[in-house]
Write a protein that holds these residues in place. Structure first.
Motif, short mmCIF file in Angstrom:
data_model
loop_
_atom_site.label_atom_id
_atom_site.label_comp_id
_atom_site.label_asym_id
_atom_site.label_seq_id
_atom_site.Cartn_x
_atom_site.Cartn_y
_atom_site.Cartn_z
N GLN A 88 149.68 50.46 21.69
CA GLN A 88 151.08 50.26 21.28
C GLN A 88 151.36 48.83 20.83
N LEU A 89 150.40 47.93 21.02
CA LEU A 89 150.53 46.55 20.53
C LEU A 89 149.79 46.44 19.20
N HIS A 90 150.45 45.89 18.20
CA HIS A 90 149.90 45.91 16.86
C HIS A 90 149.80 44.51 16.26
N GLY A 91 148.94 44.37 15.25
CA GLY A 91 148.90 43.24 14.35
C GLY A 91 148.94 41.88 15.00
N PRO A 92 149.86 41.02 14.55
CA PRO A 92 149.92 39.64 15.04
C PRO A 92 150.12 39.54 16.56
N GLU A 93 150.90 40.47 17.13
CA GLU A 93 151.14 40.43 18.57
C GLU A 93 149.84 40.68 19.34
N ALA A 94 149.08 41.66 18.91
CA ALA A 94 147.81 41.94 19.57
C ALA A 94 146.84 40.77 19.42
N ARG A 95 146.80 40.17 18.24
CA ARG A 95 145.90 39.03 18.02
C ARG A 95 146.33 37.82 18.82
N ARG A 96 147.63 37.66 19.04
CA ARG A 96 148.12 36.55 19.84
C ARG A 96 147.69 36.69 21.30
N LEU A 97 147.65 37.91 21.79
CA LEU A 97 147.41 38.15 23.20
C LEU A 97 145.92 38.28 23.55
N PHE A 98 145.12 38.83 22.63
CA PHE A 98 143.75 39.21 22.98
C PHE A 98 142.71 38.36 22.27
N HIS A 99 141.79 37.84 23.06
CA HIS A 99 140.58 37.20 22.53
C HIS A 99 139.58 38.27 22.08
N ARG A 100 139.52 39.34 22.86
CA ARG A 100 138.68 40.49 22.52
C ARG A 100 139.52 41.75 22.70
N GLN A 101 139.69 42.52 21.64
CA GLN A 101 140.52 43.72 21.68
C GLN A 101 139.86 44.81 22.53
N PRO A 102 140.66 45.64 23.21
CA PRO A 102 140.09 46.78 23.93
C PRO A 102 139.36 47.72 22.97
N GLU A 103 138.25 48.28 23.42
CA GLU A 103 137.48 49.21 22.61
C GLU A 103 138.01 50.64 22.77
N PRO A 104 137.88 51.46 21.74
CA PRO A 104 138.13 52.90 21.92
C PRO A 104 137.12 53.48 22.91
N PHE A 105 137.54 54.51 23.64
CA PHE A 105 136.63 55.15 24.59
C PHE A 105 137.04 56.60 24.77
N GLY A 106 136.16 57.37 25.40
CA GLY A 106 136.50 58.74 25.75
C GLY A 106 136.40 59.73 24.61
N ASP A 107 135.67 59.38 23.53
CA ASP A 107 135.63 60.29 22.39
C ASP A 107 134.77 61.52 22.65
N ASP A 108 133.78 61.42 23.54
CA ASP A 108 132.96 62.60 23.80
C ASP A 108 132.71 62.85 25.29
N TYR A 109 133.35 62.05 26.17
CA TYR A 109 133.30 62.25 27.62
C TYR A 109 131.93 62.01 28.25
N THR A 110 130.98 61.44 27.52
CA THR A 110 129.62 61.35 28.06
C THR A 110 129.36 60.06 28.83
N ASP A 111 130.10 58.98 28.54
CA ASP A 111 129.88 57.72 29.24
C ASP A 111 130.72 57.69 30.51
N ARG A 112 130.15 58.22 31.58
CA ARG A 112 130.90 58.42 32.83
C ARG A 112 131.41 57.10 33.40
N GLU A 113 130.60 56.06 33.36
CA GLU A 113 131.00 54.79 33.94
C GLU A 113 132.17 54.16 33.18
N LEU A 114 132.10 54.21 31.85
CA LEU A 114 133.17 53.65 31.04
C LEU A 114 134.45 54.46 31.20
N LEU A 115 134.33 55.78 31.28
CA LEU A 115 135.50 56.63 31.50
C LEU A 115 136.18 56.30 32.83
N ALA A 116 135.38 56.09 33.85
CA ALA A 116 135.94 55.82 35.18
C ALA A 116 136.73 54.51 35.19
N ILE A 117 136.17 53.47 34.57
CA ILE A 117 136.90 52.20 34.49
C ILE A 117 138.14 52.36 33.62
#
Length: 404
Positions: A24-53
């Protein structure tokens, strides 16, 4: 599994947008706040450890809610990445059958959307309900992440996990369980150790099916007739805090034998008179020119929640059960990895010869071998929740989420 269901699953998995925290955070606001943007996850449910976090704040909703499908979609748009459709405590006994039918209908409806649904779980009342839900699902099977298993213990656990295994085989795709530890045999001091030994062995035998272990603090408190007030965190209720500590000791070890353990629910969100002063320091808000925002948080009891989330993390717990949408932003904000944490974690994992070195921030010593487990978990959290820019605090992040 029929060919028709297989095709529906393949199409849905291909088209479904992946989840991403803070979308829900976009463009300049997201770049102002984040050094590294969150990654997409959960596309196929196979990475159990990443899903849990990535569970973050897991929001519960009664299965009987009339606008349940719309509510789930709206919560996803507002940043909720995991939700539980509740068939247990939130549903009256005479409404259970209706709640089951609605659960199936809602999941089938959500499967038709190409938008990113949260990770969706159903909290059942018993193991037989897992089979019942799976047998009735149509396309909704493609958006179901798994089941929450209440009152999980060494007696009920095998039946729950066998039903879960059968359901996953029927759907021919990953399906996860989240056992809730809350039973009296676990809470009582004289039976706790033996029960935890048995539960640990049971979960280890079904590791690929267990996404995370949840802590049912409300039922634990009920064992002693306790209902905690908003002035107290769960760690102030010593008989329950002792149980949580033992759960982490047996099930949260970082040696590869443990599981992600999620924090218990914070139950308060309504205003009423307080006995003690808030413990939310003014200085971070002054530095961000946000003193009125501090008053906003205190007036809505969110200062207590912030403290409990911090104590969760200090005690080896990730994520949290929540029952009100206003609590989600607090959990996710305090899950973002600070720039300092990220810098330390990278330094620790780059060193493979042990030893001690000063932090890049020159305010602490990093012990390379003892801190490796912490560093690894920190970088995993950085993938799903991102890394804040240098100088960006939880105040900046939380204010951005609350006002978006």
């Amino acid at each position: 599994m029929t060919a028709g269901i297989a095709v529906q699953q393949e199409v849905s998995l291909r088209k479904r947008m992946p989840l991403r925290h803070f979308r829900q955070l976009h463009g300049p606001e997201a770049r102002r706040l984040f050094h590294r943007q969150p990654e997409p996850f959960g596309d196929d449910y196979t990475d159990r450890e990443l899903l849990a976090i990535g569970l973050g704040a897991t929001l519960y909703a009664p299965a009987t809610r009339p606008d349940l499908a719309l509510t789930i979609s709206k919560r996803a748009e507002r940043g909720v990445c995991s939700m539980v459709i509740d068939l247990e405590d939130a549903v009256a006994d005479d409404e259970v059958e209706y709640a089951k039918r609605q659960t199936v209908a809602v999941l089938d409806l959500l499967a038709a959307s190409q938008d990113a649904n949260p990770l969706l779980f159903v909290r059942v009342r018993d193991a037989d309900t897992i089979t019942e839900i799976i047998e009735q699902l149509g396309p909704g099977a493609t958006v179901l992440t798994g089941f929450v298993l209440p009152k999980f213990d060494s007696i009920s656990g095998p039946k729950y996990l066998n039903a879960l295994n059968s359901a996953a085989q029927r759907l021919d795709r990953p399906l996860y369980g989240m056992p809730v530890l809350e039973s009296a045999g676990l809470v009582h001091r004289e039976t706790r150790d033996g029960e935890l030994v048995r539960i640990a062995a049971l979960l280890a035998a079904h590791r690929e099916r267990v996404l995370a272990v949840r802590v049912g603090a409300t039922d634990m408190c009920s064992t002693f007739g306790i209902r905690r007030d908003r002035d107290l965190t769960i760690y102030d209720v010593r008989v329950v805090a002792d149980v949580i500590a033992d759960i982490v000791n047996y099930l949260g070890r970082a040696d590869g034998t443990g599981f992600v353990i999620t924090g218990p629910v914070w139950e308060y969100f309504a205003d009423h008179e307080r006995m003690f002063r808030p413990q939310l320091r003014t200085a971070p808000f002054e530095e961000s020119d946000a003193v009125p925002f501090r008053q906003y948080l205190v007036s809505r009891d969110l200062d207590g929640l912030l403290r409990e989330i911090t104590l969760d993390r200090a005690n080896g717990i990730q994520g949290k059960t929540v029952i009100h949408p206003s609590h989600v932003a607090a959990v996710h904000t305090l899950s973002v990895v600070s720039h300092e944490e990220y810098s330390d974690a990278l330094d620790i994992l780059r060193a493979d010869v042990g030893g001690v070195a000063a932090s890049g921030y020159r305010n602490k010593m990093n012990e390379m071998r003892p801190h490796r487990s912490w560093a690894r978990q920190t970088l995993l959290r950085a993938r799903v929740f991102g890394v804040a820019n240098k100088g960006v605090s939880f105040v900046d992040l939380l204010q951005a989420l609350v006002t978006v």
